[in-house]
Write an enzyme that holds these catalytic residues in place. Structure first.
Site, short mmCIF file in Angstrom:
data_model
loop_
_atom_site.label_atom_id
_atom_site.label_comp_id
_atom_site.label_asym_id
_atom_site.label_seq_id
_atom_site.Cartn_x
_atom_site.Cartn_y
_atom_site.Cartn_z
N TRP A 1 23.88 -37.67 -1.75
CA TRP A 1 23.06 -38.65 -2.44
C TRP A 1 22.99 -38.39 -3.93
O TRP A 1 22.56 -37.32 -4.37
CB TRP A 1 21.63 -38.63 -1.87
CG TRP A 1 21.57 -39.06 -0.44
CD1 TRP A 1 21.30 -38.27 0.64
CD2 TRP A 1 21.77 -40.38 0.07
NE1 TRP A 1 21.31 -39.02 1.79
CE2 TRP A 1 21.60 -40.31 1.48
CE3 TRP A 1 22.05 -41.62 -0.51
CZ2 TRP A 1 21.73 -41.43 2.30
CZ3 TRP A 1 22.19 -42.74 0.31
CH2 TRP A 1 22.01 -42.63 1.69
N CYS A 2 23.31 -39.39 -4.68
CA CYS A 2 23.24 -39.31 -6.13
C CYS A 2 21.82 -38.96 -6.57
O CYS A 2 21.62 -38.14 -7.46
CB CYS A 2 23.68 -40.65 -6.71
SG CYS A 2 23.38 -40.87 -8.45
N PHE A 3 20.81 -39.56 -5.94
CA PHE A 3 19.45 -39.44 -6.44
C PHE A 3 18.73 -38.17 -6.04
O PHE A 3 17.61 -37.94 -6.45
CB PHE A 3 18.63 -40.68 -6.05
CG PHE A 3 18.73 -41.77 -7.08
CD1 PHE A 3 19.90 -42.49 -7.22
CD2 PHE A 3 17.69 -42.03 -7.94
CE1 PHE A 3 20.02 -43.48 -8.20
CE2 PHE A 3 17.79 -43.02 -8.92
CZ PHE A 3 18.95 -43.74 -9.04
#
Lengths: 126, 247
Positions: free
Chosen positions: B135-137
């Protein structure tokens, strides 16, 4: 002065003839502007590449950049362990970090000599 | 002052959202700024991410492939922006790290004007994302924006091409309301300003991003040629399972 045994595209790929095969890679200038390389996609052996069209992509921390074929033809060999050893690009972009070898059928009309490539880099401001 | 074309903020299906960004990257005349939202929800994979990592996540989201790198992003109640066009019209974009900081500082200031505080991750972020993170976030890098509690609020990514000339797509995702699934632990605009609507945020962001670009915002619409290219890209690429599963 960058190696003059090969030609260059404005997009920083180099093309070195080796018999009827062309070895392809990217210049130190490209590598230094990408920084923090994370991924590299190379075409499979047997793929047909076309001069001035993309043959793969490279991802740095901050951007995915397309790689452009300096010649047309069939990919006969790829540098298989380069994607897992991207630091080689920083160490030896003109030698051990070659990317693909192409059985050449045509060349890009946009290839330039090492001297003209140096002038192009000066014009780009580096 | 030269203009930047600003497209109206529109809700789109995931494949269309990505296709229009690519059409603008390849074919727009000059710089374009657009904002968009997602319906149904999208799960966008970075260019090099493995599809397997998200293949078995249940839910009504649609998986799409991004042209840009980085990790997976869940797009539901969020606002996405993109800047596209010839690199020669984007002096803000280089050197690349500084370009990200300029852009994100402008977004930080635009957010502050609508009551949302954020900071650049700086040393709290890592220099580079690890390739195996999904996940990027979940994993901010230096230039990302963090909300008040230090979780990631906004991230962005670029794709650069060199033909027909050097061109750039820079797009970014701002969480309006944090999803509960399939990812937890992001910041959101609504945790500071509950119910904040997209419209005042889009106005503030438009002013800020046009200023970073050194241009005046000029409302416009995609051309017929851009729509035709985007439609073709949506159908041939972004809806094609082979493209989505390229890795």
């Amino acid at each position: 002065m960058r190696p003059d045994d090969r030609k260059y595209l404005k997009s920083h790929e180099w093309a070195k003839p080796d018999g009827d095969v062309t070895v392809v890679g990217i210049s130190d200038y490209a590598v230094s502007h990408l920084s923090d390389l994370v991924f590299l996609d190379l075409p499979a052996v047997g793929t047909e590449v076309t001069a001035d069209e993309t043959f793969g992509e490279i991802e740095s921390v901050k951007a995915v950049s397309d790689l452009y074929a300096p010649v047309s033809g069939e990919v006969v060999e790829i540098n298989e362990d380069l994607p897992d050893n991207l630091d080689r690009l920083g160490e030896d972009p003109f030698g051990a970090a070659w990317m693909i070898k192409v059985k050449t059928t045509a060349e890009s009309a946009n290839l330039m000599t090492a001297a003209d490539y140096e002038k192009h880099l000066e014009a780009e401001g580096d | 002052m030269d203009p930047v074309r600003v497209l109206p903020c529109e809700e789109g299906e995931p494949a269309w959202n990505m296709a229009l960004d690519e059409a603008l990257l390849r074919a727009s005349d000059g710089p374009t700024l657009r904002f968009y939202t997602w319906s149904p929800p999208g799960l966008s994979l970075g260019w090099f991410q493995r599809y397997d990592a998200v293949a078995s996540l249940p839910g009504r989201h649609v998986v799409v492939r991004r042209l840009t790198g980085g990790g997976a992003i869940y797009h539901q109640r969020e606002l996405t922006f993109s800047i596209t066009g010839p690199l020669r019209s984007m002096p803000w974009a280089d050197p690349i790290e500084a370009g990200y900081v300029r852009l994100h500082e402008a977004i930080r200031d635009a957010l502050e004007r609508v009551g949302v505080d954020s900071t650049l991750a700086g040393n709290r972020g890592r220099a580079a994302p690890r390739p195996d993170e999904l996940w990027c976030f979940r994993h901010p890098t230096h230039a990302d924006l963090l909300g008040r509690t230090g979780r990631k609020l906004l991230g962005s990514a670029q794709r650069r091409i060199r033909t027909p000339e050097p061109r750039i797509l820079h797009h970014g995702s701002l969480v309006m309301a944090a999803p509960a699934y399939p990812i937890e632990g992001t910041a959101s605009a609504h945790e500071q300003v509950p119910g904040l609507e997209a419209e005042p945020l889009v106005r503030s962001l438009t002013d800020a991003l046009a200023a970073v670009m050194g241009r005046r915002a000029e409302p416009g619409r995609p051309t017929a040629a851009e729509i035709a290219l985007a439609t073709d890209l949506r159908d041939r690429r972004y809806r094609d399972p082979k493209f989505i599963r390229r890795r």
